[in-house]
Design a protein around this motif. Structure first.
Motif, PDB file in Angstrom:
ATOM      1  N   LYS A   1       0.904  -1.261  -0.306  1.00 38.65           N
ATOM      2  CA  LYS A   1      -0.255   0.390  -0.114  1.00 38.65           C
ATOM      3  C   LYS A   1       1.300   1.193   0.239  1.00 38.65           C
ATOM      4  O   LYS A   1       1.187   1.704   0.556  1.00 38.65           O
ATOM      5  CB  LYS A   1      -0.826   0.230   1.410  1.00 38.65           C
ATOM      6  N   LYS A   2       0.282   2.043  -0.425  1.00 36.20           N
ATOM      7  CA  LYS A   2       1.122   3.555  -0.904  1.00 36.20           C
ATOM      8  C   LYS A   2       0.559   4.694  -0.826  1.00 36.20           C
ATOM      9  O   LYS A   2      -0.945   4.472  -1.735  1.00 36.20           O
ATOM     10  CB  LYS A   2       2.079   3.812  -1.928  1.00 36.20           C
ATOM     11  N   GLU A   3       0.552   5.534   0.127  1.00 37.40           N
ATOM     12  CA  GLU A   3      -0.717   6.845   0.264  1.00 37.40           C
ATOM     13  C   GLU A   3      -0.379   7.469  -0.925  1.00 37.40           C
ATOM     14  O   GLU A   3       0.527   7.753  -1.303  1.00 37.40           O
ATOM     15  CB  GLU A   3      -0.529   7.776   1.905  1.00 37.40           C
TER      16      GLU A   3
ATOM     17  N   LEU B   1      -2.982  -4.232  -9.260  1.00 40.14           N
ATOM     18  CA  LEU B   1      -3.699  -3.110  -8.679  1.00 40.14           C
ATOM     19  C   LEU B   1      -5.032  -3.227  -8.890  1.00 40.14           C
ATOM     20  O   LEU B   1      -5.483  -2.988  -9.047  1.00 40.14           O
ATOM     21  CB  LEU B   1      -3.939  -1.181  -9.420  1.00 40.14           C
ATOM     22  N   LEU B   2      -5.106  -3.504  -7.066  1.00 44.90           N
ATOM     23  CA  LEU B   2      -6.839  -3.681  -6.814  1.00 44.90           C
ATOM     24  C   LEU B   2      -7.009  -2.719  -6.409  1.00 44.90           C
ATOM     25  O   LEU B   2      -8.413  -2.269  -6.253  1.00 44.90           O
ATOM     26  CB  LEU B   2      -6.740  -4.760  -4.966  1.00 44.90           C
TER      27      LEU B   2
ATOM     28  N   LYS C   1      14.287   3.133 -13.930  1.00 45.50           N
ATOM     29  CA  LYS C   1      13.711   4.222 -13.410  1.00 45.50           C
ATOM     30  C   LYS C   1      13.201   5.000 -13.263  1.00 45.50           C
ATOM     31  O   LYS C   1      12.413   5.911 -14.384  1.00 45.50           O
ATOM     32  CB  LYS C   1      15.274   5.365 -13.301  1.00 45.50           C
ATOM     33  N   ILE C   2      11.641   5.069 -12.317  1.00 44.07           N
ATOM     34  CA  ILE C   2      10.850   6.497 -12.709  1.00 44.07           C
ATOM     35  C   ILE C   2      10.532   7.232 -11.602  1.00 44.07           C
ATOM     36  O   ILE C   2      10.989   6.767 -10.455  1.00 44.07           O
ATOM     37  CB  ILE C   2       9.866   5.743 -13.064  1.00 44.07           C
ATOM     38  N   GLN C   3       9.662   8.260 -11.695  1.00 49.51           N
ATOM     39  CA  GLN C   3       9.014   8.958 -10.489  1.00 49.51           C
ATOM     40  C   GLN C   3       7.766   8.604 -10.859  1.00 49.51           C
ATOM     41  O   GLN C   3       7.140   8.711 -11.301  1.00 49.51           O
ATOM     42  CB  GLN C   3       9.253  10.418 -11.224  1.00 49.51           C
ATOM     43  N   TRP C   4       6.833   7.703  -9.515  1.00 51.22           N
ATOM     44  CA  TRP C   4       6.184   7.200  -9.167  1.00 51.22           C
ATOM     45  C   TRP C   4       5.046   8.863  -9.019  1.00 51.22           C
ATOM     46  O   TRP C   4       5.621   9.760  -8.238  1.00 51.22           O
ATOM     47  CB  TRP C   4       5.646   6.533  -8.265  1.00 51.22           C
TER      48      TRP C   4
ATOM     49  N   PRO D   1      -4.767   6.538  -3.417  1.00 54.03           N
ATOM     50  CA  PRO D   1      -4.539   5.274  -2.858  1.00 54.03           C
ATOM     51  C   PRO D   1      -4.173   4.409  -3.237  1.00 54.03           C
ATOM     52  O   PRO D   1      -4.880   3.978  -3.832  1.00 54.03           O
ATOM     53  CB  PRO D   1      -5.103   5.123  -1.171  1.00 54.03           C
ATOM     54  N   LEU D   2      -2.781   3.972  -3.499  1.00 49.95           N
ATOM     55  CA  LEU D   2      -2.941   2.538  -4.545  1.00 49.95           C
ATOM     56  C   LEU D   2      -2.449   1.270  -3.137  1.00 49.95           C
ATOM     57  O   LEU D   2      -2.025   0.988  -2.242  1.00 49.95           O
ATOM     58  CB  LEU D   2      -1.085   2.635  -4.565  1.00 49.95           C
TER      59      LEU D   2
END
Length: 108
Positions: free
Chosen positions: A27-29, A45-46, A75-78, A83-84
């Protein structure tokens, strides 16, 4: 350059074949942060909505119900817009995953 592959709304049969429900979750906010993929990651992705910005400035959008493949070394910028919550699977085993992360630290 390798690219992110997004499969929108994969079939239940395809997800079952992959064993997605047995994968760990994460999970990520809502946030923005850089990330490097030491090994290939496949994520389902749920919940959530995200934008990944590649080093060349291209963006890839994905969200709830998408099956996303991130190639090793990417390499990315998320940008987590909502919320993930995802299932994910990393290539290799625990030993090779630790080894790849150590190599990334050494290379800086």
């Amino acid at each position: 350059m390798s690219k992110i592959i997004v499969e929108h709304n994969p079939s239940k049969d395809h997800l079952a074949t992959l064993g997605v429900t047995k994968w760990p979750t994460w999970k990520k906010e809502v946030s923005v942060f850089p990330w490097v993929f030491p090994e290939q990651e496949v994520a389902y992705l749920l919940e959530g909505e995200c934008i990944a910005t590649l080093e060349n400035g291209d963006t890839v959008k994905f969200g709830k119900g998408d099956l996303v493949t991130f190639p090793a070394g990417l390499k990315i910028q998320w940008e987590v817009k909502q919320p993930l919550y995802k299932h994910y699977k990393l290539d290799g085993n625990a030993l090779t995953q630790v080894f790849r992360r150590i190599l990334l630290k050494i290379k800086g």
